[in-house]
Design an enzyme around this catalytic site. Sequence first.
Site, PDB file in Angstrom:
ATOM      1  N   GLU A 124       0.853  -1.183   0.000  1.00 43.33           N
ATOM      2  CA  GLU A 124       0.000   0.000   0.000  1.00 43.33           C
ATOM      3  C   GLU A 124       0.894   1.241   0.000  1.00 43.33           C
ATOM      4  OE1 GLU A 124      -2.837   0.331   3.191  1.00 43.33           O
ATOM      5  OE2 GLU A 124      -3.668   2.162   2.353  1.00 43.33           O
ATOM      6  N   GLY A 264       3.679   2.097  10.822  1.00 46.26           N
ATOM      7  CA  GLY A 264       3.416   1.259  11.984  1.00 46.26           C
ATOM      8  C   GLY A 264       3.164  -0.203  11.636  1.00 46.26           C
ATOM      9  N   ALA A 265       2.234  -0.417  10.708  1.00 45.59           N
ATOM     10  CA  ALA A 265       1.862  -1.789  10.376  1.00 45.59           C
ATOM     11  C   ALA A 265       1.000  -1.783   9.119  1.00 45.59           C
ATOM     12  CB  ALA A 265       1.078  -2.413  11.528  1.00 45.59           C
ATOM     13  N   HIS A 300      -6.300  -2.035  15.271  1.00 46.23           N
ATOM     14  CA  HIS A 300      -6.533  -1.264  14.038  1.00 46.23           C
ATOM     15  C   HIS A 300      -6.345  -2.150  12.801  1.00 46.23           C
ATOM     16  CE1 HIS A 300      -6.344   2.478  11.535  1.00 46.23           C
ATOM     17  NE2 HIS A 300      -5.594   1.701  10.776  1.00 46.23           N
ATOM     18  N   GLU A 301      -5.228  -2.855  12.748  1.00 47.00           N
ATOM     19  CA  GLU A 301      -4.963  -3.680  11.552  1.00 47.00           C
ATOM     20  C   GLU A 301      -5.964  -4.825  11.469  1.00 47.00           C
ATOM     21  OE1 GLU A 301      -3.091  -2.148   9.664  1.00 47.00           O
ATOM     22  OE2 GLU A 301      -2.085  -0.895  11.156  1.00 47.00           O
ATOM     23  N   HIS A 304      -9.282  -3.653  10.113  1.00 44.52           N
ATOM     24  CA  HIS A 304      -9.268  -3.422   8.664  1.00 44.52           C
ATOM     25  C   HIS A 304      -9.781  -4.644   7.893  1.00 44.52           C
ATOM     26  CE1 HIS A 304      -7.701   0.478   7.702  1.00 44.52           C
ATOM     27  NE2 HIS A 304      -6.514   0.317   8.238  1.00 44.52           N
TER      28      HIS A 304
HETATM   29  N1  B3K Z   1      -2.859   0.982   5.695  1.00 41.29           N
HETATM   30  C1  B3K Z   1      -1.549   1.089   6.241  1.00 41.29           C
HETATM   31  C2  B3K Z   1      -0.833   2.321   5.858  1.00 41.29           C
HETATM   32  C3  B3K Z   1      -0.117   2.219   4.580  1.00 41.29           C
HETATM   33  C4  B3K Z   1       0.746   3.436   4.356  1.00 41.29           C
HETATM   34  C5  B3K Z   1       1.329   3.408   3.016  1.00 41.29           C
HETATM   35  N2  B3K Z   1       2.252   4.497   2.782  1.00 41.29           N
HETATM   36  C6  B3K Z   1      -1.564   0.997   7.736  1.00 41.29           C
HETATM   37  C7  B3K Z   1      -2.829   1.371   8.387  1.00 41.29           C
HETATM   38  O1  B3K Z   1      -3.318   2.468   8.315  1.00 41.29           O
HETATM   39  O2  B3K Z   1      -3.414   0.511   8.969  1.00 41.29           O
HETATM   40 ZN    ZN Z   2      -5.257   1.849   8.815  1.00 45.18          ZN
END
Ligand code: B3K
Ligand code: ZN
Length: 889
Positions: A124, A264-265, A300-301, A304
């Site tokens: 991403e 972060g992740a 958070h992850e 998602h």
């Molecule tokens: N979705 C990723 C962030 C990606 C950043 C790319 N430059 C982490 C998060 O927001 O959960």
């Molecule tokens: Zn996120």
Amino acid sequence: MKDAQPSAIFLQDYKAPSFIISRTELSFELFEDHALVHSQLHMQRDAGAAGPLVLDGQDLELVSVAVNDVPLTSAQYTVDAESLSIAELPDTFVLSCTTRIKPQENTALEGLYRSQKMFCTQCEAEGFRRITYYLDRPDVMSEFFTEIVADKGKYPVLLSNGNLIEQNELPDNRHQVKWHDPHKKPCYLFALVAGDLVSLDDTFTTVSGRSVVLRIFVEQKDIHKCDYAMAALKKSMKWDEEVYGREYDLDIFMIVAVDDFNMGAMENKGLNIFNSSCVLANQVSTTDDNFLSVEAIVAHEYFHNWSGNRVTCRDWFQLSLKEGFTVFRDAEFSADMNSRTVKRIEDVKVMRTNQFAEDSGPMAHPVQPPSYIEISNFYTLTVYEKGAEVVRMIHQLLGAEAFRKGSDLYFSRHDGQAVTIKEFVSAMAEVSGRDFSQFMNWYQQAGTPEVALKGEYDPSAQTYKLTVKQHCRPTPECKDKKPYLIPLAMGLLGANGALPLYLGDDLDAEKPTHRVLEVTEAEQQFLFTQVAEEPVPSLFRNFSAPVKYQYNYSLDDLQRIITLDEDGFCRWDASQQMAISVIHRVLAEMAESPAPTVDSRIIDAHSALLDEAISAVTGNTEADLHLLAYMLSLPSEGYLAELKTPIDVEGIHFARNRVKRKLAAALKEKYRTLYVKLADATTEFSVDAAAIARRYLKNLCLDALVFAADEAGVELCKAQLHHANNMTDELSALRILVHNTNPFIGDVAPYLEAFYQKWKADSLVMNKWLAVQASRPAADALASVSSLLKHPAFDKNNPNKLRAVLGTFANGNPIGFHARSGAGYEFFADQVIAVDARNPQIAARLVAPLTQWKKHDEQRQGVMRNALEKISRVEKLSKDVYEIVSKSL
Ligand code: B3K
Ligand code: ZN
């Protein structure tokens, strides 16, 4: 510049893709100096679409390309630095490609790269195009099959998304694994990991009774630091079932910790990849702040998986659809697991200090940006945190029950789709029957609304008229802002407590003491009746809208809120407003007087808060110790800088310190009593909210004692540094010694050296050690910062180290970074240039503090601008840094 002038991409130019990829088969052959990627893309042309197929690709060597197994001649396709185009194609076909890539040389940490001894990916937003040619956009969703072949000794663990379907031994000590992800996904959620890893394993039984295998993969050295994240993961899975009705959808969920990671992740389907600093934790090496952020990021992850993966974004302008919503979800999770008020205050501090600064700087953009040059620059506090505030307002307006109906509708209606923010809001509108047209201004207008409030009490009519005016300054994309729908949660306080709120003729029998007013006009009045005495209003309870608000409170009004309000957030906010007003007076008097007045009412207020804390610790009364500690903390220099331009860097530092010193000197004995009571606790270490609160308050007391240059206090601090059984206490003691100067502290070098010797093998602890030094508030801090760059604990290719030293210096050390000479800026510009050549994303993040130059005085403006211009003159500047610098000059 890669490109003379990188061009912007606009939301209004969005076009649906002409081709879909129903099935993606990937095969990776990993070697020590390169990797081969074979892809088979099962593609169909969208009915009615014409034109060539244009696949994205970057830094790839194309080895071969074939359509339906027939190799293409070089005349049948064209390749440039960013794409592969093929003109003549049937409507349905399989495109086969082989590309050669160099993960070992990938210092940008996007795509497939090497972190220490392992291979990992970050796709991403647009990293997948560095792996193979593809339609690298989130609205192309495909079923992925992934095969990985690598040396068995070096890379015994080979992971990808979904379920493991096959494993085979191969000649030459190589092995092969095959993974299949049954859920269609965009390529930004693709992940691959290869390494010598061990795992902590567990299981979770979902609400419908399915057993899910949970595995956290780490290097052997870190296996003792996984339990906390595993517990957080299980709590998150349960919470998402209970609060949102969301169940996990694969047989296995994996997390991998890597040391070199840009953020972060990452929520890759079934295979989350984490910066090791955001997943590893244990008592001796992790501070309470870290514990809480590990819990929040794991959640958070995981969240998602639904808000982002099952329902994803149509295009990157919709980023807040998944990020704002998921931040709101993780914030509510953390609030449920810990202290709700403290979590809210923490988030508001970030909004006010950092997001408001972004919203009033050159990179200001709406939660839904209309354009970008480099999408990586839009993973911002506005998209994430303000986006979450906007979702929170929807939640506030609808109430929990209707909001849940809306989210259920959104998830069921759009499962497996790539959608827009509009679809999310439409689901909320549909279940509630509300009209959200005005509300959409929150998504489309940049800038922080400013709300001015005035109250008039009429004793004879017993009415209280609240006048509310809103205004939002113009930003580049919108000169004439339309009024926002602002939920204003409030109450009225009499001398002895809350008063009933009768709005106009509505004499509510329930005598509510809390209401949420809906402000929709540029100017609006609310008339409260039967108000028996002149009230003090309690406004924007729980920070009900992300606005700057202004009400002319006296210090006595603020004291009433501090003492009587039912809303913890407003009690804290009043304590901060009191401190700001006292600090501002000191600032104003500083020019004329060597000893400016510190209003004694703040000393009385803090004295009462300390009594409240002592009584709670002694067990006589109940109180949220963490909240009390926050109320006893003065606003940060960063927040004070946000309040007035031009920023008076030194003035803020000295005025704040003067108030802090007065308080510390006057209340020393109370701080000591409290410290001794809190340090005395013989209870076992734990990371629950109550234990965290006690440690926080204890270290606040210690800081006050050392700040007051109290000899016995300094001894307590040194003793704590030696005897602490947890990192919160150990690091606090080190920071207090390093950040203060007084005769009883003496030379701090031996303390830093001893800490280094004790922890040098733990890279995450070393980041803290670096940050403590980079944030030492002194005009000559630059010298230590530049020597840290040469220290063995530093590594110029590791984002965590760059953040610990350079990020901390520029964002957390105003007096050092903004030193009058301008040396801090010059040094920083050179660092940004050097980092940009290796890792553009990190360089673009680092440069942010310089872009705030217009908020400084004329002399600083000149030097900061020079530093930015120096960066802009670099010949091979990345698109990332180019966008930020060019927008700010
Ligand atoms: N979705 C990723 C962030 C990606 C950043 C790319 N430059 C982490 C998060 O927001 O959960
Ligand atoms: Zn996120």
